[in-house]
Design a protein around this motif. Sequence first.
Motif, PDB file in Angstrom:
ATOM      1  N   ALA A   2      34.904  38.809  40.640  1.00 55.21           N
ATOM      2  CA  ALA A   2      34.654  39.690  39.499  1.00 55.21           C
ATOM      3  C   ALA A   2      35.751  40.743  39.342  1.00 55.21           C
ATOM      4  CB  ALA A   2      33.294  40.366  39.645  1.00 55.21           C
ATOM      5  N   GLY A   3      36.198  41.336  40.448  1.00 56.48           N
ATOM      6  CA  GLY A   3      37.228  42.368  40.360  1.00 56.48           C
ATOM      7  C   GLY A   3      38.532  41.848  39.804  1.00 56.48           C
ATOM      8  N   GLN A   4      38.925  40.672  40.251  1.00 56.99           N
ATOM      9  CA  GLN A   4      40.162  40.064  39.755  1.00 56.99           C
ATOM     10  C   GLN A   4      40.061  39.782  38.263  1.00 56.99           C
ATOM     11  OE1 GLN A   4      41.347  36.610  41.985  1.00 56.99           O
ATOM     12  NE2 GLN A   4      42.815  35.941  40.442  1.00 56.99           N
ATOM     13  N   ASN A   5      38.889  39.334  37.805  1.00 58.96           N
ATOM     14  CA  ASN A   5      38.706  39.052  36.382  1.00 58.96           C
ATOM     15  C   ASN A   5      38.601  40.329  35.557  1.00 58.96           C
ATOM     16  OD1 ASN A   5      38.088  35.948  35.600  1.00 58.96           O
ATOM     17  ND2 ASN A   5      37.610  36.337  37.754  1.00 58.96           N
ATOM     18  N   MET A   6      38.086  41.407  36.161  1.00 59.56           N
ATOM     19  CA  MET A   6      38.107  42.712  35.491  1.00 59.56           C
ATOM     20  C   MET A   6      39.544  43.164  35.233  1.00 59.56           C
ATOM     21  SD  MET A   6      35.547  45.600  36.955  1.00 59.56           S
ATOM     22  CE  MET A   6      34.077  44.794  37.537  1.00 59.56           C
ATOM     23  N   GLN A   7      40.394  42.967  36.233  1.00 62.46           N
ATOM     24  CA  GLN A   7      41.793  43.350  36.085  1.00 62.46           C
ATOM     25  C   GLN A   7      42.465  42.546  34.982  1.00 62.46           C
ATOM     26  OE1 GLN A   7      43.458  45.936  37.848  1.00 62.46           O
ATOM     27  NE2 GLN A   7      44.857  45.538  36.131  1.00 62.46           N
ATOM     28  N   ALA A   8      42.119  41.258  34.878  1.00 62.36           N
ATOM     29  CA  ALA A   8      42.692  40.424  33.820  1.00 62.36           C
ATOM     30  C   ALA A   8      42.298  40.951  32.437  1.00 62.36           C
ATOM     31  CB  ALA A   8      42.229  38.980  33.986  1.00 62.36           C
ATOM     32  N   LEU A   9      41.080  41.497  32.305  1.00 60.47           N
ATOM     33  CA  LEU A   9      40.676  42.115  31.040  1.00 60.47           C
ATOM     34  C   LEU A   9      41.543  43.335  30.741  1.00 60.47           C
ATOM     35  CD1 LEU A   9      36.771  41.960  31.304  1.00 60.47           C
ATOM     36  CD2 LEU A   9      38.180  40.735  29.649  1.00 60.47           C
ATOM     37  N   LEU A  10      41.758  44.164  31.753  1.00 53.53           N
ATOM     38  CA  LEU A  10      42.590  45.353  31.558  1.00 53.53           C
ATOM     39  C   LEU A  10      44.014  44.977  31.170  1.00 53.53           C
ATOM     40  CD1 LEU A  10      41.463  47.563  34.581  1.00 53.53           C
ATOM     41  CD2 LEU A  10      40.886  47.908  32.170  1.00 53.53           C
ATOM     42  N   ASP A  11      44.491  43.861  31.714  1.00 52.85           N
ATOM     43  CA  ASP A  11      45.849  43.407  31.426  1.00 52.85           C
ATOM     44  C   ASP A  11      45.933  42.604  30.135  1.00 52.85           C
ATOM     45  OD1 ASP A  11      46.658  44.581  33.784  1.00 52.85           O
ATOM     46  OD2 ASP A  11      46.538  42.734  34.964  1.00 52.85           O
ATOM     47  N   ARG A  12      44.816  42.479  29.435  1.00 55.79           N
ATOM     48  CA  ARG A  12      44.726  41.790  28.142  1.00 55.79           C
ATOM     49  C   ARG A  12      45.196  40.333  28.237  1.00 55.79           C
ATOM     50  NH1 ARG A  12      47.461  45.573  23.807  1.00 55.79           N
ATOM     51  NH2 ARG A  12      46.372  44.156  22.388  1.00 55.79           N
ATOM     52  N   GLN A  13      44.789  39.689  29.341  1.00 55.94           N
ATOM     53  CA  GLN A  13      45.162  38.300  29.579  1.00 55.94           C
ATOM     54  C   GLN A  13      44.051  37.325  29.197  1.00 55.94           C
ATOM     55  OE1 GLN A  13      46.077  38.286  33.761  1.00 55.94           O
ATOM     56  NE2 GLN A  13      48.063  39.264  33.492  1.00 55.94           N
ATOM     57  N   VAL A  14      42.898  37.859  28.794  1.00 60.07           N
ATOM     58  CA  VAL A  14      41.712  37.022  28.603  1.00 60.07           C
ATOM     59  C   VAL A  14      41.457  36.780  27.123  1.00 60.07           C
ATOM     60  CG1 VAL A  14      39.230  36.823  29.050  1.00 60.07           C
ATOM     61  CG2 VAL A  14      40.715  37.951  30.727  1.00 60.07           C
ATOM     62  N   VAL A  15      41.164  35.542  26.783  1.00 57.66           N
ATOM     63  CA  VAL A  15      40.694  35.207  25.440  1.00 57.66           C
ATOM     64  C   VAL A  15      39.168  35.202  25.485  1.00 57.66           C
ATOM     65  CG1 VAL A  15      40.640  33.486  23.607  1.00 57.66           C
ATOM     66  CG2 VAL A  15      42.722  33.814  24.967  1.00 57.66           C
ATOM     67  N   GLY A  16      38.536  36.023  24.644  1.00 55.11           N
ATOM     68  CA  GLY A  16      37.080  36.077  24.613  1.00 55.11           C
ATOM     69  C   GLY A  16      36.500  36.876  25.757  1.00 55.11           C
ATOM     70  N   LYS A  17      35.305  36.480  26.184  1.00 47.82           N
ATOM     71  CA  LYS A  17      34.561  37.205  27.214  1.00 47.82           C
ATOM     72  C   LYS A  17      34.565  36.431  28.525  1.00 47.82           C
ATOM     73  CE  LYS A  17      31.591  40.101  26.490  1.00 47.82           C
ATOM     74  NZ  LYS A  17      31.271  41.522  26.464  1.00 47.82           N
ATOM     75  N   THR A  18      34.181  37.127  29.605  1.00 52.60           N
ATOM     76  CA  THR A  18      34.026  36.515  30.919  1.00 52.60           C
ATOM     77  C   THR A  18      32.663  36.882  31.473  1.00 52.60           C
ATOM     78  OG1 THR A  18      36.405  36.598  31.396  1.00 52.60           O
ATOM     79  CG2 THR A  18      34.916  36.392  33.279  1.00 52.60           C
ATOM     80  N   ALA A  19      31.977  35.887  32.044  1.00 56.46           N
ATOM     81  CA  ALA A  19      30.676  36.102  32.663  1.00 56.46           C
ATOM     82  C   ALA A  19      30.749  35.795  34.150  1.00 56.46           C
ATOM     83  CB  ALA A  19      29.608  35.233  32.004  1.00 56.46           C
ATOM     84  N   VAL A  20      30.202  36.698  34.957  1.00 54.92           N
ATOM     85  CA  VAL A  20      29.996  36.422  36.375  1.00 54.92           C
ATOM     86  C   VAL A  20      28.694  35.647  36.493  1.00 54.92           C
ATOM     87  CG1 VAL A  20      29.592  37.430  38.655  1.00 54.92           C
ATOM     88  CG2 VAL A  20      31.204  38.517  37.063  1.00 54.92           C
ATOM     89  N   VAL A  21      28.756  34.485  37.094  1.00 56.04           N
ATOM     90  CA  VAL A  21      27.586  33.602  37.171  1.00 56.04           C
ATOM     91  C   VAL A  21      27.094  33.531  38.607  1.00 56.04           C
ATOM     92  CG1 VAL A  21      26.740  31.263  36.786  1.00 56.04           C
ATOM     93  CG2 VAL A  21      28.374  32.275  35.190  1.00 56.04           C
ATOM     94  N   PHE A  22      25.794  33.727  38.789  1.00 55.74           N
ATOM     95  CA  PHE A  22      25.177  33.679  40.120  1.00 55.74           C
ATOM     96  C   PHE A  22      24.564  32.293  40.366  1.00 55.74           C
ATOM     97  CE2 PHE A  22      25.491  38.100  39.126  1.00 55.74           C
ATOM     98  CZ  PHE A  22      25.635  38.752  40.340  1.00 55.74           C
TER      99      PHE A  22
END
Length: 323
Positions: A303-323
């Motif tokens: 989750a932390g790594q994917n949060m950073q990708a959002l901050l770096d504007r590398q993500v298209v759309g949304k990201t969900a953490v799945v349990f």
Amino acid sequence: MKTLVCRQYQSPKELSVIDTAEPVIADGQILVQVRAVGLNYVDGLLVQGRYQMKVPTPFTPGGEISGEVVSIGKGVTEFKIGDPVLANVGIGGLAEYVSVYAKQALIIPKGLNFPVAATLSQSYATALFSLRKRGRLTAGEKLLVLGAGGGVGLAACDVGHALGAEVIAAASSEAKLQAARLAGADMLVNYSDSDLKTSVRQLTAGGVDLVFDPVGGDYTEPALRTLKYNGRLLVIGFASGSIASIPVNQVLLRNRQVVGVDWGAWSMAHLDDNRLLMQEILNWIAEGKLHPPHPNQCTLADAGQNMQALLDRQVVGKTAVVF
């Protein structure tokens, strides 16, 4: 239970997963076994202590969840054990179990899976609240969406299309623009290789009626200059990392307006109204008027790594953490 914790303000990549006790629910609450959590740009700001409001550490980030009801507190009558629900909780969502006040939760309609449900509330509620209540968008108007490839930008394209607007999507890559087209955009502008003001004015034969701006920085002023007479600029956020300074004479000219939007604060102060707003969004999805995209998915450990990708504007759309 497994929980993601922010022990001190730090890089999202430094967040750690620890074992904690399951929450004990109070009267009026339900206990949700979390199946998915939506990640948002604001989560990354919160864990770094860069958001306008600082959350005391230690805390668990994660504002929007989906899952199943496993326990019900005294006074709760609208839910039963096993109900699939979604909720906006502010913080605390990135854990296997979360206690939620019943007023914050809604039943997930049939056909909507947990990852999509967990990535709805912040983006789609922000979009509908912004465009209809703050921006007064009407059918036939021209809407310019900045950051159109991000979660809230895609939602704004979808909601704007549903409200009858002509949607111009602006983003920094072709991949993001193609996602915006699928979300309902009518025209596309890549502002990484073209002048935003000139391109929008040419495409629209004169300008737009409303700008949806979650990006800020160097893009706000040229977006403001695309507005026609009585045009409105919605200030949603600052994903670029900087707050824009604009020449206010450009607001005076053509009787333009700059309108602030804070759906988060409004939703917490108006729980019943926000519940109605969210129910309307779910109804529109069920009716086929809105089409939330399937999010990217990751594990709690990532989750932390994917949060950073959002901050770096590398993500298209949304990201969900799945349990």
